[in-house]
Write an enzyme that holds these catalytic residues in place. Sequence first.
Site, mmCIF file in Angstrom:
data_model
loop_
_atom_site.group_PDB
_atom_site.id
_atom_site.type_symbol
_atom_site.label_atom_id
_atom_site.label_comp_id
_atom_site.label_asym_id
_atom_site.label_seq_id
_atom_site.Cartn_x
_atom_site.Cartn_y
_atom_site.Cartn_z
ATOM 1 N N TYR A 275 0.859 -1.188 0.000
ATOM 2 C CA TYR A 275 0.000 0.000 0.000
ATOM 3 C C TYR A 275 0.900 1.245 0.000
ATOM 4 C CZ TYR A 275 -3.646 3.162 1.648
ATOM 5 O OH TYR A 275 -4.525 4.195 1.770
ATOM 6 N N LYS B 156 -11.848 -1.351 4.611
ATOM 7 C CA LYS B 156 -12.111 -2.079 3.373
ATOM 8 C C LYS B 156 -13.104 -3.224 3.627
ATOM 9 C CE LYS B 156 -9.008 0.878 2.257
ATOM 10 N NZ LYS B 156 -7.582 0.593 2.175
HETATM 11 C C1 LIG Z 1 -6.356 1.163 2.686
HETATM 12 C C2 LIG Z 1 -5.222 0.310 3.015
HETATM 13 C C3 LIG Z 1 -4.367 0.606 4.089
HETATM 14 C C4 LIG Z 1 -4.515 1.856 4.924
HETATM 15 O O1 LIG Z 1 -5.729 1.878 5.598
HETATM 16 P P1 LIG Z 1 -6.520 3.219 6.031
HETATM 17 O O2 LIG Z 1 -7.703 2.672 6.731
HETATM 18 O O3 LIG Z 1 -6.853 3.954 4.761
HETATM 19 O O4 LIG Z 1 -5.616 4.020 6.883
HETATM 20 C C5 LIG Z 1 -3.341 -0.268 4.363
HETATM 21 N N1 LIG Z 1 -3.143 -1.375 3.614
HETATM 22 C C6 LIG Z 1 -3.939 -1.685 2.573
HETATM 23 C C7 LIG Z 1 -3.680 -2.907 1.777
HETATM 24 C C8 LIG Z 1 -5.001 -0.859 2.226
HETATM 25 O O5 LIG Z 1 -5.771 -1.161 1.184
#
Ligand SMILES: *Cc1c(COP(=O)(O)O)cnc(C)c1O
Length: 394
Positions: free
Chosen positions: A112, A209
Amino acid sequence: MKNTRELNFDSKLIHSGDFEDAFGSAVTPIYQTSTFSFKNAQHGADLFAGKEEGYIYTRIGNPTINALENKLAELENGFGGIALASGMAAVSTVYMNFLAKGDHMISTAAVYGPSRAIMDSHFKKFGVEYTYIDTSNLELLEKSIQPNTKLLYLETPSNPTIQLTDIKRASEIAHKHDIIVVVDNTFCSPYLQKPLDLGADVALHSLTKFINGHADIVGGALIAKDEKVYKPLRKTMTYMGGNMDPHQAYMVIRGVKTLSLRIDRAQENAAKVADYLEAHDKISWVKYPGLKSFPQHELAKEQMNGFGSMISFGVKGGYKAGQIVMDNVSLCTLAVSLGGVETLIQHPASMTHAAVPKDDKLAAGITDDLVRFSAGIEDVQDIINDIDNALAKI
Ligand SMILES: *Cc1c(COP(=O)(O)O)cnc(C)c1O
């Protein structure tokens, strides 16, 4: 409440973490309070000394947040969970906890974007060293280990290159050298992959997510395999202050209950969209773990419990053509993030991974023509019609 640890996964989604409150509330109530009163001075002193269990202050612990933490720990087959304000709060808590001045980290090149960018922007100044490699190459992984390597930080499938790392074998290599293994499990959720069962020490999530799944809150979590890993992490979270809020926890508890139903439908849709894209003459390549053409299809079957709902693809004509697709979809939402009930489409090179230097992006396989697609749970024919209309505009 029964021993929820013994329940099967779908039942854990609904019941794990539940506790009985004074009024028999059917769902976990929100304890929207910053602090908790002590029965008397001795009670307060005992709570602080750890001689008695109970709540002191919400940054340290709160019933609603703890209910979510216990649920997540059971879903990942871990010892304990820690809920945080965001996925990035979880990432930075991991780095803060496991890395000190002069320590070295090995990590997946296509992690990420901000998980990587924060090394250059913040951790470098504390004297932390790091190497980003293709962690799917286990020989390269072993060769990259230095005497000061303390942390192996994996993301699999990687984002947005959909590259898998063999968690079991990578963990075996790391543990021979006393290196802690953390796996960002956001793309799979515990429904599709259980890093701790495969040998990792910590599973990390952006709850934003799949786990919350409704694109209406931001949150993060860490699940530790045992008490020895859990305790210092918990302390780091408490001191760094990246704690979750009770209302956020309530939303995630509500959202996660349908995790397996949502993922079942989303990955069914993704498989059909991947087949459609692969057969389309304006598409140059498609990466989806469920495709026979996917180079790591066998590893996907071995370590994942399904192929997920994330697809990356290239449009012939590169970024310009990809832009036409993104500008002409209407059902699919042009937005970053993933894992919600709505289908999302975005361009990593200019959006989620914009902060990663261009050369690093290319080395990690994040090419300009790459379009990332997160299948939602709409009717799949509507999704395909939408993409079809957009592709016709090229
Ligand atoms: C979105 C995401 C993050 C970060 O998460 P947030 O809730 O936006 O801070 C970390 N790792 C992955 C794989 C992500 O998709």
